[in-house]
Design an enzyme around this catalytic site. Structure first.
Site, mmCIF file in Angstrom:
data_model
loop_
_atom_site.group_PDB
_atom_site.id
_atom_site.type_symbol
_atom_site.label_atom_id
_atom_site.label_comp_id
_atom_site.label_asym_id
_atom_site.label_seq_id
_atom_site.Cartn_x
_atom_site.Cartn_y
_atom_site.Cartn_z
ATOM 1 N N GLY A 56 17.899 3.700 -19.125
ATOM 2 C CA GLY A 56 19.822 4.902 -19.062
ATOM 3 C C GLY A 56 20.318 3.553 -20.621
ATOM 4 O O GLY A 56 21.700 3.618 -19.984
ATOM 5 N N ALA A 58 21.857 3.849 -23.083
ATOM 6 C CA ALA A 58 22.903 3.876 -24.091
ATOM 7 C C ALA A 58 23.782 4.453 -23.761
ATOM 8 O O ALA A 58 24.567 5.014 -23.961
ATOM 9 C CB ALA A 58 22.241 5.706 -25.485
ATOM 10 N N GLY A 62 24.867 1.076 -19.253
ATOM 11 C CA GLY A 62 23.758 0.480 -19.880
ATOM 12 C C GLY A 62 24.107 -0.479 -21.006
ATOM 13 O O GLY A 62 24.096 -1.161 -21.755
ATOM 14 N N ASN A 150 16.969 13.655 -8.811
ATOM 15 C CA ASN A 150 16.045 11.872 -9.296
ATOM 16 C C ASN A 150 14.433 11.889 -9.149
ATOM 17 O O ASN A 150 14.156 10.593 -9.198
ATOM 18 C CB ASN A 150 17.416 11.408 -8.741
ATOM 19 N N GLN A 157 8.722 6.871 -13.317
ATOM 20 C CA GLN A 157 9.096 5.123 -13.749
ATOM 21 C C GLN A 157 8.628 4.646 -12.811
ATOM 22 O O GLN A 157 7.767 3.901 -13.284
ATOM 23 C CB GLN A 157 10.681 4.867 -13.587
ATOM 24 N N GLY A 175 21.233 3.444 -10.552
ATOM 25 C CA GLY A 175 21.296 4.856 -10.482
ATOM 26 C C GLY A 175 21.049 5.662 -9.786
ATOM 27 O O GLY A 175 19.951 5.218 -8.640
ATOM 28 N N ASN A 176 21.569 6.451 -8.605
ATOM 29 C CA ASN A 176 21.875 7.161 -7.713
ATOM 30 C C ASN A 176 21.721 8.258 -7.046
ATOM 31 O O ASN A 176 21.118 9.373 -8.398
ATOM 32 C CB ASN A 176 23.690 7.469 -7.334
ATOM 33 N N ASP A 204 29.035 -2.364 -3.814
ATOM 34 C CA ASP A 204 29.981 -2.219 -2.080
ATOM 35 C C ASP A 204 30.748 -3.681 -2.015
ATOM 36 O O ASP A 204 31.787 -3.837 -1.403
ATOM 37 C CB ASP A 204 29.340 -1.675 -1.564
ATOM 38 N N HIS A 232 23.953 3.055 -0.068
ATOM 39 C CA HIS A 232 24.999 3.017 -1.056
ATOM 40 C C HIS A 232 25.440 4.351 -1.501
ATOM 41 O O HIS A 232 25.457 5.039 -1.607
ATOM 42 C CB HIS A 232 24.361 2.755 -2.852
#
Length: 374
Positions: A56, A58, A62, A150, A157, A175-176, A204, A232
Site C-alpha cells: 500500500g 502509494a 505508505g 480483507n 500476502q 491495515g485494519n 493507540d 485495535h
C-alpha cells in the site's frame, strides 16, 4: 628597565605558547570530529541493507512511512534499507511518484528502491514486511463484508510471505482490522513463527499518552507505563493503572493522583482514545496517516533496537493474563533489541481492567473465527 623589558618578553612568549596550545586543542577537536564522522559514515556503508517491504506504498500512510523510513526512523540512522514498494495493479504511476519523492530526498539510508505490483519481487528474501495496504470500510458496508474482503487480501500476502520471504522475516500489520488481518496472514504462513507476526497498537498507546499530556499540561515524554490491551478497535483498553508522570530527581506521581478524577479516566478518557480514529476522519476527511506511520516506525524501531520501558504491541497470545492462546492481542512487552521481545509478566489486574480485557479478547476470538472461515 632592562628587567622590565625582559619580563615583558617572557610574558609575551608565554602568551604565545598558551595561544599555540589552545590552537592545538581546537585543531585536535576538529580532527576528532572529522574522524568520528568518517567512522560513522564507514559504519553505515559497511552494513548490509535490510530488505523492507511496504505494501500500500502509494497510499497516504505508505507515503508518510516512506519519508520516515528515509529519515532513519524505522531501523535507525545508521542502518541502510533496501526498500520494496508494493502496490496493486493500476497504481503503478502513483507508486513511481512516491519513489521519485524518495529519490529526490537523497536519504542516506535508502540503498535501493524497487517499485512493483508483483508479490514475488517484493517479498523475495525480505526481512521486514510492513503490511499497510487493506480494504477500507465504505459507507453501508457490513463489518462481516469488510472482514471477508480483507481476509482474502491477507491470505494472499501470508502465502507470499511463506513462499518467498526470509524465514526470520518480521511482520507488522497496519491495515485494519489489523489484529484480525495479522491472524490471517500468520495462519497462511505456517513456516514462519507466529511470534514474528504483530499488529499495530502503538498508535493507540501514543493517542492515550497524548490525551493525558493535554489534560495534565505536561510533556508526553514524562508520561510512563501507559498500556494498551486487546484489539485495535472500540473495545481496546488503554490501561493507566501503573502509569505515572516522571518528575525531577526521579520523583513519580501516579496518573490517578495527577488527574484526580477516576470517573473521567474510566469514561471520557477511554471513549476519546477508542474513538480517536473516527474523530480524525470526521475532521480531516480521511483516516490517520502521519500518526499511524509514526507509530508503525516506533513499533519496528523498538522491536529492532530495544525499548527502555514497556510498550504496547499486538502479538500472538501465549495465554498470559487469561487471554486465549493464538489470538493476536495487544500486551505490554519489553523489547530487548535484535528482534526479541517478551510479554511483561506478573502484573496485578483489578476487576475493572479484567472486565475490559475479557471484552476485547472475546471480540478478537470472534474476529479470528470470522476471518478464518472465509
Amino acid at each position: 628597565d632592562l628587567f622590565g623589558h625582559a619580563s615583558e618578553h617572557v610574558m609575551s612568549a608565554r602568551s604565545g605558547m598558551n595561544a599555540y596550545k589552545r590552537l592545538g586543542k581546537v585543531v585536535s577537536h576538529v580532527a576528532d570530529g572529522l574522524d568520528a564522522k568518517i567512522r560513522h559514515k564507514d559504519a553505515k556503508s559497511t552494513k548490509t541493507p535490510i530488505k523492507v517491504v511496504l505494501t500500500g506504498a502509494a497510499g497516504n500512510i505508505g507515503y508518510a512511512m516512506c519519508l520516515l523510513i528515509g529519515n532513519g526512523r524505522l531501523l535507525g540512522p545508521n542502518q541502510p534499507v533496501d526498500l520494496r514498494l508494493l502496490e496493486i495493479p493500476g497504481m503503478e504511476k502513483k507508486l513511481e511518484g512516491t519513489a521519485m519523492e524518495i529519490r529526490d530526498g537523497a536519504y542516506p539510508v535508502i540503498a535501493k528502491i524497487t517499485c512493483t505490483t508483483d508479490a514475488k519481487v517484493a517479498f523475495d528474501d525480505c526481512e521486514v514486511a510492513l503490511l499497510v495496504g487493506a480494504m477500507p470500510r465504505k459507507a453501508g458496508m457490513l463489518r462481516s463484508e469488510l472482514m471477508r474482503r480483507n481476509a482474502s487480501i491477507f491470505k494472499a500476502q501470508g502465502k507470499a510471505i511463506n513462499k518467498y520471504a526470509n524465514r526470520n522475516v518480521k511482520v507488522l500489520v497496519v491495515g485494519n482490522p489489523a489484529n484480525a488481518n495479522a491472524m490471517v496472514a500468520s495462519h497462511f504462513a505456517p513456516d514462519i513463527p507466529s511470534s514474528n507476526f504483530t499488529a499495530l497498537t502503538r498508535l493507540d498507546q501514543n493517542r492515550a499518552v497524548s490525551q493525558l499530556s493535554t489534560r495534565l499540561l505536561c510533556d508526553v515524554s514524562k508520561i510512563k507505563n501507559v498500556i494498551v490491551w486487546g484489539n485495535h478497535s472500540k473495545t481496546m483498553y488503554p490501561d493507566v493503572t501503573r502509569a505515572y508522570i516522571e518528575g525531577p530527581f526521579g520523583a513519580r506521581t501516579s496518573i490517578s493522583e495527577a488527574v484526580s478524577d477516576d470517573k473521567w479516566l474510566r469514561t471520557k478518557y477511554l471513549d476519546t482514545v477508542r474513538s480517536r480514529g473516527a474523530a480524525v476522519i470526521k475532521v480531516r476527511g480521511s483516516s490517520s496517516a502521519a500518526s499511524a506511520a509514526n507509530a508503525a516506525c516506533d513499533h519496528i524501531r523498538d522491536w529492532f533496537l530495544g525499548s527502555s520501558e514497556p510498550v504496547s504491541m499486538a502479538v500472538t497470545s501465549d495465554g498470559s493474563y487469561g487471554i486465549p492462546k493464538g489470538i493476536v492481542c495487544s500486551f505490554p512487552v519489553v523489547c530487548k533489541g535484535g528482534w526479541k521481545f517478551e510479554i511483561v509478566k506478573g502484573l496485578s489486574i483489578d476487576s475493572f481492567s479484567r472486565a475490559a480485557m475479557d471484552a476485547t479478547a472475546k471480540e478478537l476470538v470472534e474476529q479470528k473465527n470470522t476471518a478464518l472461515a472465509q
